[in-house]
Write a protein that holds these residues in place. Structure first.
Motif, short mmCIF file in Angstrom:
data_model
loop_
_atom_site.label_atom_id
_atom_site.label_comp_id
_atom_site.label_asym_id
_atom_site.label_seq_id
_atom_site.Cartn_x
_atom_site.Cartn_y
_atom_site.Cartn_z
N LYS A 1 0.88 -1.17 0.00
CA LYS A 1 0.00 0.00 0.00
C LYS A 1 0.91 1.22 0.00
O LYS A 1 1.80 1.33 0.85
N TYR A 2 0.69 2.11 -0.94
CA TYR A 2 1.52 3.30 -1.05
C TYR A 2 0.81 4.46 -0.38
O TYR A 2 -0.28 4.84 -0.77
N ILE A 3 1.43 5.00 0.66
CA ILE A 3 0.82 6.07 1.44
C ILE A 3 1.39 7.41 1.01
O ILE A 3 2.55 7.57 0.86
#
Length: 84
Positions: free
Chosen positions: A82-84
Motif C-alpha cells: 500500500k503506497y501512502i
C-alpha cells in the motif's frame, strides 16, 4: 545503474527474508489476544523517499512490489503493498 539497483534489491530482499524468518521462529505466546493471526498475511514497511516508492515507474517495477513478489516466491504470505 541498473546493475547497482539489482544488487541493492537482492541484498535488501535477502535481509528482509532473513528478518522475517527470524521473527517467525520465536516462541512467544500471546494469551491476551483472541485474534487468529496465523492466517493473516504479513506486512513490511518500505520507508524512504520517491526512489523507494518508484514514483516515476509502473507499480510492477517499484521496490515494495518487487520485494513482496520475491517474498511470495519464497513461500511467505505477504500482503500487497500500500503506497501512502
Amino acid at each position: 545503474m541498473k546493475a547497482a539497483f539489482g544488487i541493492l534489491l537482492y541484498l535488501t530482499t535477502f535481509w528482509s527474508v532473513g528478518a522475517l524468518q527470524g521473527c517467525a521462529k520465536t516462541n512467544v505466546k500471546n494469551t491476551t489476544s483472541t485474534m487468529d493471526t496465523a492466517n493473516t498475511p504479513k506486512t513490511f514497511l518500505a520507508l524512504g523517499d520517491s526512489y523507494t516508492i518508484g514514483q516515476s515507474v509502473g507499480e510492477e517495477e517499484r521496490f515494495p512490489f518487487l520485494t513482496a513478489r520475491i517474498l511470495r516466491e519464497q513461500g511467505l504470505d505477504i500482503s500487497m503493498p500500500k503506497y501512502i
